[in-house]
Design an enzyme around this catalytic site. Sequence first.
Site, mmCIF file in Angstrom:
data_model
loop_
_atom_site.group_PDB
_atom_site.id
_atom_site.type_symbol
_atom_site.label_atom_id
_atom_site.label_comp_id
_atom_site.label_asym_id
_atom_site.label_seq_id
_atom_site.Cartn_x
_atom_site.Cartn_y
_atom_site.Cartn_z
ATOM 1 N N GLU A 1 -81.382 -54.975 -36.988
ATOM 2 C CA GLU A 1 -81.869 -54.042 -35.957
ATOM 3 C C GLU A 1 -80.783 -53.015 -35.680
ATOM 4 O O GLU A 1 -79.603 -53.373 -35.671
ATOM 5 C CB GLU A 1 -82.086 -54.779 -34.615
ATOM 6 C CG GLU A 1 -83.025 -55.927 -34.659
ATOM 7 C CD GLU A 1 -82.959 -56.767 -33.364
ATOM 8 O OE1 GLU A 1 -82.240 -56.403 -32.411
ATOM 9 O OE2 GLU A 1 -83.639 -57.800 -33.333
ATOM 10 N N LYS B 1 -78.171 -51.018 -33.605
ATOM 11 C CA LYS B 1 -77.494 -51.357 -32.348
ATOM 12 C C LYS B 1 -77.573 -50.120 -31.458
ATOM 13 O O LYS B 1 -76.932 -49.099 -31.727
ATOM 14 C CB LYS B 1 -76.039 -51.743 -32.621
ATOM 15 C CG LYS B 1 -75.301 -52.202 -31.385
ATOM 16 C CD LYS B 1 -74.023 -52.910 -31.772
ATOM 17 C CE LYS B 1 -73.350 -53.609 -30.605
ATOM 18 N NZ LYS B 1 -73.017 -52.734 -29.496
ATOM 19 N N ASP C 1 -77.017 -47.645 -28.462
ATOM 20 C CA ASP C 1 -75.859 -47.383 -27.601
ATOM 21 C C ASP C 1 -76.334 -47.031 -26.194
ATOM 22 O O ASP C 1 -76.439 -45.865 -25.834
ATOM 23 C CB ASP C 1 -75.037 -46.246 -28.210
ATOM 24 C CG ASP C 1 -73.630 -46.215 -27.650
ATOM 25 O OD1 ASP C 1 -73.269 -47.139 -26.901
ATOM 26 O OD2 ASP C 1 -72.895 -45.264 -27.965
ATOM 27 N N TYR D 1 -85.254 -56.229 -27.532
ATOM 28 C CA TYR D 1 -84.759 -56.884 -28.743
ATOM 29 C C TYR D 1 -84.354 -58.346 -28.556
ATOM 30 O O TYR D 1 -83.891 -58.993 -29.483
ATOM 31 C CB TYR D 1 -83.588 -56.112 -29.356
ATOM 32 C CG TYR D 1 -82.441 -55.825 -28.390
ATOM 33 C CD1 TYR D 1 -81.679 -56.851 -27.860
ATOM 34 C CD2 TYR D 1 -82.111 -54.517 -28.042
ATOM 35 C CE1 TYR D 1 -80.642 -56.601 -26.992
ATOM 36 C CE2 TYR D 1 -81.061 -54.253 -27.171
ATOM 37 C CZ TYR D 1 -80.330 -55.296 -26.648
ATOM 38 O OH TYR D 1 -79.304 -55.050 -25.783
ATOM 39 N N LYS E 1 -70.470 -52.481 -36.828
ATOM 40 C CA LYS E 1 -70.371 -51.150 -36.227
ATOM 41 C C LYS E 1 -70.161 -50.110 -37.313
ATOM 42 O O LYS E 1 -69.559 -50.387 -38.341
ATOM 43 C CB LYS E 1 -69.168 -51.113 -35.279
ATOM 44 C CG LYS E 1 -69.289 -52.026 -34.070
ATOM 45 C CD LYS E 1 -69.848 -51.254 -32.905
ATOM 46 C CE LYS E 1 -69.623 -51.963 -31.594
ATOM 47 N NZ LYS E 1 -68.314 -51.787 -31.030
ATOM 48 N N CYS F 1 -36.814 -50.713 -18.230
ATOM 49 C CA CYS F 1 -38.145 -50.420 -17.700
ATOM 50 C C CYS F 1 -38.114 -49.057 -17.001
ATOM 51 O O CYS F 1 -37.286 -48.842 -16.116
ATOM 52 C CB CYS F 1 -38.553 -51.515 -16.714
ATOM 53 S SG CYS F 1 -40.061 -51.124 -15.816
ATOM 54 N N CYS G 1 -38.794 -49.783 -12.922
ATOM 55 C CA CYS G 1 -37.869 -50.462 -12.010
ATOM 56 C C CYS G 1 -36.442 -50.494 -12.552
ATOM 57 O O CYS G 1 -35.530 -50.944 -11.863
ATOM 58 C CB CYS G 1 -38.355 -51.880 -11.704
ATOM 59 S SG CYS G 1 -38.186 -52.998 -13.105
ATOM 60 N N CYS H 1 -40.541 -55.774 -19.597
ATOM 61 C CA CYS H 1 -39.660 -55.590 -18.447
ATOM 62 C C CYS H 1 -39.356 -56.967 -17.875
ATOM 63 O O CYS H 1 -40.254 -57.797 -17.715
ATOM 64 C CB CYS H 1 -40.378 -54.733 -17.412
ATOM 65 S SG CYS H 1 -39.683 -54.835 -15.773
ATOM 66 N N CYS I 1 -40.768 -55.485 -10.034
ATOM 67 C CA CYS I 1 -41.197 -54.263 -10.726
ATOM 68 C C CYS I 1 -42.518 -53.807 -10.127
ATOM 69 O O CYS I 1 -43.522 -54.498 -10.195
ATOM 70 C CB CYS I 1 -41.350 -54.513 -12.222
ATOM 71 S SG CYS I 1 -41.943 -53.059 -13.086
HETATM 72 S S1 IVH Z 1 -78.532 -58.727 -29.193
HETATM 73 C C1 IVH Z 1 -77.660 -62.676 -27.862
HETATM 74 N N1 IVH Z 1 -79.533 -56.576 -30.268
HETATM 75 O O1 IVH Z 1 -74.935 -54.684 -27.826
HETATM 76 C C2 IVH Z 1 -78.006 -61.307 -28.190
HETATM 77 N N2 IVH Z 1 -77.775 -56.320 -28.686
HETATM 78 O O2 IVH Z 1 -72.330 -55.978 -28.167
HETATM 79 C C3 IVH Z 1 -77.123 -60.309 -27.589
HETATM 80 N N3 IVH Z 1 -77.173 -54.007 -28.189
HETATM 81 O O3 IVH Z 1 -74.825 -56.384 -24.770
HETATM 82 C C4 IVH Z 1 -77.523 -58.937 -27.785
HETATM 83 N N4 IVH Z 1 -78.635 -53.076 -29.548
HETATM 84 O O4 IVH Z 1 -76.110 -54.160 -24.899
HETATM 85 C C5 IVH Z 1 -78.615 -57.064 -29.416
HETATM 86 N N5 IVH Z 1 -80.538 -54.734 -31.258
HETATM 87 C C6 IVH Z 1 -79.644 -55.238 -30.417
HETATM 88 C C7 IVH Z 1 -78.776 -54.409 -29.655
HETATM 89 C C8 IVH Z 1 -77.850 -54.997 -28.802
HETATM 90 C C9 IVH Z 1 -77.669 -52.855 -28.660
HETATM 91 C C10 IVH Z 1 -76.055 -54.117 -27.225
HETATM 92 C C11 IVH Z 1 -76.329 -54.971 -26.010
HETATM 93 C C12 IVH Z 1 -75.300 -56.052 -26.042
HETATM 94 C C13 IVH Z 1 -74.244 -55.431 -26.880
HETATM 95 C C14 IVH Z 1 -73.422 -56.512 -27.543
#
Ligand code: IVH
Length: 702
Positions: free
Chosen positions: A123, A125, A127, A237, A325, A419, A422, A443, A449
Site C-alpha cells: 500500500e 504510505k 503522508d 488501511y 521509504k 562546554c 557552563c 559536558c 550546566c
Molecule cells: S499501517 C499496524 N498503512 O505511517 C499498522 N500506516 O510509520 C500501522 N501510514 O502511524 C500503520 N500510510 O500514520 C499503515 N498504508 C498505510 C499507511 C500508514 C501511512 C502512516 C501511519 C502510521 C505511520 C507509521
Amino acid sequence: MADLKNMTSEEAKEVHLTLVDTIRKHDESYYREDDPAIPDAEYDELRKQLLELEARFPELVTPDSPSQSLGVAPAKGFGKVKHKVSMLSLDNAFSNDELREFEGRIRRFLGLGPAEEVAFFAEPKIDGLSASLRYKKGRFIQGATRGDGQVGEDITANLRGVTDLPLEFAGAKAPPPDLFEIRGEVYMSKADFLELNKAQAESGGKIFANPRNAAAGSLRQLDHSITASRKLRFFAYAWGEASSVPGQTQAEVLAAFKNWGFSVNPLSEVCANMEEAIDAYRKIEELRAELDYDIDGVVFKVNRLEWQSRLGFVSRSPRWAIAHKFPAERATTIIEDIEIQVGRTGALTPVARLHPVTVGGVVVSNATLHNEDEIIRKDIRIGDTVVVQRAGDVIPQVVEVNLEKRPKDSAPYEFPTRCPICGSHAVKEVNETTGKEDAVRRCTGGLICRAQAVERLKHFISRNALDIEGLGAKLIESFYQDGLIKTPADIFTLEKRDAEPGNLQRIKNREGFGEKATRNLFDAIDDKREVPLDRFVYALGIRHIGQGNARLLARNYLSFDKLRSSLSDTSDNAGDAYAELLDIDGIGAAVADAVTEFFREDRNQEMLDDLLAEVTVTDFDPPAQDSAVAGKTVVFTGTLELMTRQEMKAKAEGLGAKVSGSISAKTDYLVAGANAGSKLKKAKDLDVTVLNEQEWLDLIGN
Ligand code: IVH
C-alpha cells in the site's frame, strides 16, 4: 432573547442561566451521545446570543461558561481517548535487501518451510496523520488522533467534516459489526493545499509548509467549523478494536472497507511473494509525482491475518508490516557557521547553520553534524558547499562536502573541549569493556550546566513524557531563566509560589499571559499530578532509557516504589537487585549501569523526593490481567517443537508474563522442550514448576 439594550442585570442573569443550561444540554447530546437534538444553525444562534449577552454583561463570564470552551472538551484542548488496541508505528526498510531480511525474519518466526510463500499486501504510505474512527453498529461515534499510540485526542467533531469519511456504513448486504474501529490516514490533496495557502496569504493567515502540516493544523482546530472549511480526506488501511473482522486477509478486509463506503487507496495490491512486492514498490515510486497527494514510501503487510496475529508486535511496531521509504530528497547549500548545542545528557552536538535552501518543499536552515568524529571523518568546515538531505521528519543531514568549492583560506573545524554553556570540561568517555573512546564529547558539569538542566526539564514535559499542555520548550527556557522553574518539582509548586503574598513576579503579568492563560496553565499542570509509571520513568531522562526501555522497567517492577527501592540498592553493580535488572529481557549492561548510576546519585534522590511530594505515579497496568500467567516469570529451555522460541516468548509477554533467561527462586515456570539441560536440573532443585510445551500452551489457553 429579550431586548439587550434595556435588560437589567437581574434579567440578564436569568437569561444567561437558561442559555448556559440549554447549550450544555446540546453539547452533551452532540459530543457525548453523538445525537444532536437541534440543527447546527440553531445551535450556533444560541452560542451567538450567549456571546452578545456576555459582551454586554461581562460579569456573567465565568470560567465554566460554554463561551469559554467548545463543546464539552475543556477550553485548553481536546478530551483524551484511550486506545483499547494501541496505534502502532512502522519499522523502516531502506533497501530491497532489508525487505528480504524482513521476509526472512517472518519465515523464521513462523517456522515456515521453503515451499510456503508469504504473500504481501503493498500500500502507498500516505503522508498525513493517522486517526482511529469508532463505529457502533456501523454508525460513527468517536474519532481520535494517534497521540502517543496509547492515548489520543478526541477529534470526533472535527472528523465529521472530513470528505470520504462515512458517518454510517454503506451496503446493507450483511449487518455491520457491533463495534469496529477503522484506522487510516487523514490527508490534504496537493491541489487543496495550494488553494488553502493562497487563501491564507490573502487573508494574512498562517502559511503551511506542506500538505501534511496543513492537514495537521486543520484537524487540530478547536473550532471545528474551521476544520470543516478545509478539505480533508481519508484513506482507510487498518483497524483497531473490532467485534468481528470481515475477511481473512488484508486484501479482503480492505475490500469490505470499500463496500462500507471508505476510500481505500487504489494503488494497493496483493503481491504473491517478496520479489513481486519489490516490483510494486518500483511501480508506486514511478507514479508518485503524478498523484494528487503526498506519499513517502510503500507499506508491506503480511496478507494472511492469521499470520499477522501470530507474528504480533515488538515494542511499538508490528512484526508483520514494514515501510520502505522513498530515498531522501537532497539540495546543495553553504555552511555559514557551526554551533554547539548541549543536550540533556551533556552531549555536545554540532549543528550546521545553513544558507536557507528548499529541500523537497521545505526550507532548511540547520542540519545536524552528529558529533565530533563525524566532522573529522567528513572534514566539514565553515564556508563549505555541501549536499544536504531530508528524509521524512528526520532532521536534515549533511551528506557530503564539495571540495572543489572549498574557500582557499578555510581551516579544519576545531571542536571545543569545554562546554560552551557552563565552561566545564567536555570529555569523551572510554568504554570500559571495549577500551574505545566514545564518539560523543560530553559536558561534565551535570546539573550545574544550565543547558543540561533546561534540556532535562524540556524532556520531562515533552509529549511522550508528562506532556503538559501549554507548557512547551520555550516557556521552560524562560521560566528557568527567571528562576521560576529549576527542577521538575518546581513545575508543580508554581501555582502555590505564584500566589505567595509579596510575589512581584506574578505569571499573569508576564507577556503573553493574563488571567485566563495562567489559569489554563495551572490546570494543565494539575492535570498531570497523576502519571503512569512508564511515562514517569521515561520522563526522568535517564541515559539510554527511551520509551521502550521505560516500558520494560515498568512492566518488570510494576510500581515506582518497588523500582526505586530495588534500583537504589545496587551499590556495587552486583547482588540480587542488579542481577534482577540485568535479567530483564532486553536490558543490557549499558542500560543497567545508566539506571543504577542514576539512582545512586544523591541529587537525583533528592529530586525524586521533592517531585513525589507533588505527583503520584500510578502502577503499571499489565496487559491482559485476566490471563493465568500475567505477572509470572517464565523461562524457556531446550528445543521447542510446537512454535519457534521467538513466538513462544512473544506470546508469553503479550499475556503479561515476564520472560527470563535464567532460573532463580523467583521463576514461576520452566517450559522445557527436548534435550533440556542444566536449567531443568536447577529448576528441579529450586522446586520451580516444570511444564512441557503442550502443558504451557494449555495453561495460556492457546
Ligand atoms: S499501517 C499496524 N498503512 O505511517 C499498522 N500506516 O510509520 C500501522 N501510514 O502511524 C500503520 N500510510 O500514520 C499503515 N498504508 C498505510 C499507511 C500508514 C501511512 C502512516 C501511519 C502510521 C505511520 C507509521
